[in-house]
Write a protein that holds these residues in place. Structure first.
Motif, PDB file in Angstrom:
ATOM      1  N   ILE A   1      -3.006   4.940   5.273  1.00  0.00           N
ATOM      2  CA  ILE A   1      -4.456   5.049   4.878  1.00  0.00           C
ATOM      3  C   ILE A   1      -5.065   6.269   5.083  1.00  0.00           C
ATOM      4  O   ILE A   1      -5.301   6.662   6.303  1.00  0.00           O
TER       5      ILE A   1
ATOM      6  N   VAL B   1      -8.524   3.096  -0.429  1.00  0.00           N
ATOM      7  CA  VAL B   1      -8.604   1.757  -0.990  1.00  0.00           C
ATOM      8  C   VAL B   1     -10.051   1.720  -0.631  1.00  0.00           C
ATOM      9  O   VAL B   1     -10.800   2.286   0.015  1.00  0.00           O
TER      10      VAL B   1
ATOM     11  N   SER C   1      -5.625   3.309  -4.578  1.00  0.00           N
ATOM     12  CA  SER C   1      -4.766   2.550  -4.856  1.00  0.00           C
ATOM     13  C   SER C   1      -4.832   0.775  -5.118  1.00  0.00           C
ATOM     14  O   SER C   1      -4.360   0.394  -5.906  1.00  0.00           O
ATOM     15  N   TRP C   2      -6.055   0.792  -4.297  1.00  0.00           N
ATOM     16  CA  TRP C   2      -6.107  -0.940  -4.300  1.00  0.00           C
ATOM     17  C   TRP C   2      -7.758  -1.297  -4.098  1.00  0.00           C
ATOM     18  O   TRP C   2      -8.353  -0.489  -3.206  1.00  0.00           O
TER      19      TRP C   2
ATOM     20  N   SER D   1      -2.953   6.595   1.086  1.00  0.00           N
ATOM     21  CA  SER D   1      -3.930   5.868  -0.096  1.00  0.00           C
ATOM     22  C   SER D   1      -5.342   5.892   0.543  1.00  0.00           C
ATOM     23  O   SER D   1      -5.453   5.826   1.542  1.00  0.00           O
TER      24      SER D   1
ATOM     25  N   ILE E   1       0.776  -1.191  -0.131  1.00  0.00           N
ATOM     26  CA  ILE E   1       0.096  -0.045   0.172  1.00  0.00           C
ATOM     27  C   ILE E   1       0.692   1.392   0.008  1.00  0.00           C
ATOM     28  O   ILE E   1       1.617   1.591   0.937  1.00  0.00           O
TER      29      ILE E   1
ATOM     30  N   ALA F   1      -1.996  -1.293   7.369  1.00  0.00           N
ATOM     31  CA  ALA F   1      -1.574  -0.129   6.678  1.00  0.00           C
ATOM     32  C   ALA F   1      -1.975   1.052   7.237  1.00  0.00           C
ATOM     33  O   ALA F   1      -1.369   1.959   7.445  1.00  0.00           O
TER      34      ALA F   1
END
Length: 350
Positions: free
Chosen positions: A184, A154, A231-232, A152, A148, A178
């Motif tokens: 995060i 997510v 990002s994911w 970010s 990660i 994360a």
């Protein structure tokens, strides 16, 4: 972590947090009967592949405890426990952890079924599977968090957190680790129809740990990925096939397709107990759930009488749409059959 335990073993009884009534009520149900445990799995009192596996191990233990006379051989034990084992095995057919846990119980019965040591051995196994799962989740979380980027956003789907496991979580374990590492900025949680696990469970669980979460309708996923550029997409799995395909809560396949279009990476977080080295994705059995889950909402009819329904609980995301599968042993980048089999062979669980 402040999320309550989904599974508690105490005084030779099993307690399950009833996930059907969260987040408005936090209620535990007590079980001393394996057939009632099978019903609880089927009815989604407890859900999530790792949690189902743990619960099944306790279910076999309860079945052994209920016998009024102890069989004197492994074969006799297996015959006596077969009705309970069959009921547990038939409760949720897609979750491979269920069968993995039952097979571990079979091994203990074969080894200790010729004397008085079986119930203590089954107790030790079930408690070990439970504690082991928490440790595994933490390792998955740390491996996944390494992927990660800083600052970010997510996106996650369904609930693959402490409530779906022995504790900590798989997909939410990655998010927890994360967040601990300061990476995060925010989490989008899709609502996850028809059971609303994202709305009722994931958003509640993340809020317990002060992780910033925004609940979103499932139809907004493409819009959110275009506007917010996560990002994911991070999800769990109920079965990972030998070729790298992954079965997860219905709607995951949709998300993976949308993510591919928007350049968002897809991570599947799952212990190796969730892998099935004997099947490819198209062969994974997909559970069909009752029609009233989509014709009704909290007991209120929302669809016409006698409408035909199709209510699959899971879908299968092809390996080509998955950027990384994270296990307790590390990361499978761009998974395919060769990589999955090599990962499993080099990290055989004891």
């Amino acid at each position: 972590m402040s999320t309550p335990s989904a599974i508690i073993w105490s005084n030779n009884q099993l307690q399950l947090l009833d996930q059907r009534v969260l987040p408005t009520r936090c209620e535990y149900r007590q079980y001393d009967d394996p057939f009632a445990v099978a019903d609880a799995i089927r009815a989604m009192v407890v859900r999530g592949a790792p949690a189902i596996g743990i619960t099944a191990a306790y279910g076999i233990l309860l079945a052994a405890q209920k016998l009024t006379t102890s069989p004197t051989s492994a074969d006799a034990w297996q015959n006596a426990l077969r009705p309970a084992r069959d009921a547990l095995a038939n409760s949720r057919p897609t979750a491979v952890n269920l069968f993995w846990a039952l097979e571990r119980c079979d091994q203990v019965i074969a080894e200790h079924g010729n004397g008085d040591a079986l119930i203590p051995a089954l107790t030790k196994l079930a408690v070990h599977i439970h504690a082991e799962d928490i440790e595994i989740n933490q390792r998955i979380g740390d491996f996944g968090a390494s992927l990660i980027p800083a600052d970010s956003i997510v996106y996650t789907h369904c609930n693959a957190g402490a409530l779906a496991t022995g504790g900590y979580g798989t997909a939410l374990g990655v998010i927890r680790s994360a967040h601990r590492d300061g990476k995060i900025r925010g989490v989008f949680a899709g609502e996850t129809r028809p059971w609303l696990q994202g709305a009722r469970l994931t958003s509640w669980e993340l809020m317990q740990d002060d992780i910033p979460v925004t609940l979103a309708i499932e139809g907004a996923a493409a819009h959110l990925m275009r506007e917010h550029k996560p990002s994911w997409v991070i999800v769990g799995a109920d079965r990972v096939a030998a070729n790298g395909d992954a079965a997860n809560k219905i709607g995951t396949y949709n998300l993976a397709i949308i993510a591919k279009h928007h350049g968002v990476k897809v991570m599947v977080a799952a212990p190796t107990s969730t892998f099935d080295a004997l099947l490819d994705g198209p062969q994974i059995p997909i559970e069909q759930r009752p029609a009233d889950e989509i014709t009704h909402s909290f007991g209120q009819r929302v669809a016409p009488e006698n409408v035909l329904t199709n209510n699959p609980a899971f879908d299968v995301t092809p390996a080509q749409l998955i950027d990384a599968i994270v296990t307790e042993y590390g990361i499978i980048h761009q998974p395919d059959r060769a990589k999955v089999i090599a990962h499993l062979n080099s990290n055989k669980r004891k």
